[in-house]
Design a protein around this motif. Structure first.
Motif, PDB file in Angstrom:
ATOM      1  N   HIS A  51       0.849  -1.189   0.000  1.00 30.84           N
ATOM      2  CA  HIS A  51       0.000   0.000   0.000  1.00 30.84           C
ATOM      3  C   HIS A  51       0.887   1.243   0.000  1.00 30.84           C
ATOM      4  O   HIS A  51       1.944   1.262   0.636  1.00 30.84           O
ATOM      5  CB  HIS A  51      -0.910  -0.008   1.237  1.00 30.84           C
ATOM      6  N   VAL A  52       0.440   2.269  -0.675  1.00 28.41           N
ATOM      7  CA  VAL A  52       1.232   3.498  -0.796  1.00 28.41           C
ATOM      8  C   VAL A  52       1.527   4.121   0.568  1.00 28.41           C
ATOM      9  O   VAL A  52       2.607   4.670   0.784  1.00 28.41           O
ATOM     10  CB  VAL A  52       0.571   4.502  -1.771  1.00 28.41           C
ATOM     11  N   ASN A  53       0.606   4.027   1.513  1.00 29.82           N
ATOM     12  CA  ASN A  53       0.853   4.585   2.845  1.00 29.82           C
ATOM     13  C   ASN A  53       1.985   3.846   3.555  1.00 29.82           C
ATOM     14  O   ASN A  53       2.783   4.448   4.271  1.00 29.82           O
ATOM     15  CB  ASN A  53      -0.411   4.530   3.704  1.00 29.82           C
ATOM     16  N   HIS A  54       2.047   2.547   3.348  1.00 26.32           N
ATOM     17  CA  HIS A  54       3.119   1.739   3.941  1.00 26.32           C
ATOM     18  C   HIS A  54       4.469   2.144   3.330  1.00 26.32           C
ATOM     19  O   HIS A  54       5.462   2.291   4.046  1.00 26.32           O
ATOM     20  CB  HIS A  54       2.809   0.261   3.688  1.00 26.32           C
ATOM     21  N   LEU A  55       4.479   2.337   2.020  1.00 28.51           N
ATOM     22  CA  LEU A  55       5.689   2.801   1.343  1.00 28.51           C
ATOM     23  C   LEU A  55       6.112   4.163   1.882  1.00 28.51           C
ATOM     24  O   LEU A  55       7.277   4.368   2.228  1.00 28.51           O
ATOM     25  CB  LEU A  55       5.466   2.891  -0.172  1.00 28.51           C
ATOM     26  N   ASN A  56       5.175   5.092   1.939  1.00 26.68           N
ATOM     27  CA  ASN A  56       5.490   6.450   2.402  1.00 26.68           C
ATOM     28  C   ASN A  56       6.059   6.445   3.822  1.00 26.68           C
ATOM     29  O   ASN A  56       7.024   7.167   4.111  1.00 26.68           O
ATOM     30  CB  ASN A  56       4.250   7.338   2.330  1.00 26.68           C
ATOM     31  N   ARG A  57       5.495   5.634   4.689  1.00 23.75           N
ATOM     32  CA  ARG A  57       5.980   5.551   6.067  1.00 23.75           C
ATOM     33  C   ARG A  57       7.410   5.007   6.090  1.00 23.75           C
ATOM     34  O   ARG A  57       8.287   5.548   6.781  1.00 23.75           O
ATOM     35  CB  ARG A  57       5.049   4.649   6.891  1.00 23.75           C
ATOM     36  N   ALA A  58       7.663   3.959   5.328  1.00 21.90           N
ATOM     37  CA  ALA A  58       8.997   3.350   5.296  1.00 21.90           C
ATOM     38  C   ALA A  58      10.038   4.321   4.750  1.00 21.90           C
ATOM     39  O   ALA A  58      11.141   4.450   5.305  1.00 21.90           O
ATOM     40  CB  ALA A  58       8.966   2.076   4.448  1.00 21.90           C
TER      41      ALA A  58
END
Length: 127
Positions: A51-58
Motif C-alpha cells: 500500500h502506498v501509505n506503507h511505502l510512504n511511512r517506510a
C-alpha cells in the motif's frame, strides 16, 4: 541486518532499499525516447506490491524525506545531467520524465532546481 532491530524496522528498511533500487534503476537516461515508467509513489507501491501509505511511512523513516521528495530529487539530478551533457530539446527531456507539456516540466524544474531548464542549460554551458 542488525539483530537489535524490530521486525517492523527490518521491513521498513527492506521496503526503502527496494524503492531506492527501483528509483535509481531507471537511470541513467541514455536515449531521448526512453520514458520513465515509475513517476509517483503509487507507481512504486504497485511494483513493490504494498500500500502506498506503507511505502510512504517506510521511506520517511529510512531517508527522512517523503517519497515524493526522493523522486523529485532524483528527477532533478538526472534532468540537470541531461541539460548539461546533451543537446536534446527541452521538450524531449520533458517527455522522458512523463511531462506531456514542456511548460509543466519547466515549472517543475524551476520549483525544484531553482532555474528554468533553458536558464540552467545556458548557465552550465558558460561555466
Amino acid at each position: 541486518m542488525d539483530s537489535s532491530l524490530s521486525k517492523n524496522q527490518k521491513t521498513y528498511i527492506h521496503i526503502a532499499q527496494n524503492f531506492l533500487m527501483q528509483l535509481r534503476g531507471q537511470f541513467p537516461i541514455t536515449q531521448a525516447t526512453q520514458i520513465i515508467k515509475l513517476r509517483k509513489a503509487s507507481d512504486f507501491a504497485d511494483i513493490l506490491n504494498i500500500h502506498v501509505n506503507h511505502l510512504n511511512r517506510a521511506i520517511k523513516l529510512y531517508t527522512g524525506k517523503t517519497t515524493t521528495q526522493n523522486i523529485n530529487e532524483c528527477f532533478i539530478k538526472e534532468s540537470k545531467g541531461l541539460l548539461k551533457s546533451t543537446d536534446w530539446p527541452i521538450t524531449a527531456i520533458a517527455m522522458v520524465f512523463g511531462f506531456r507539456e514542456a511548460n509543466h516540466f519547466s515549472a517543475f524544474f524551476k520549483k525544484h532546481g531553482g532555474y528554468t531548464p533553458t536558464n540552467y542549460r545556458t548557465l552550465k554551458i558558460k561555466k
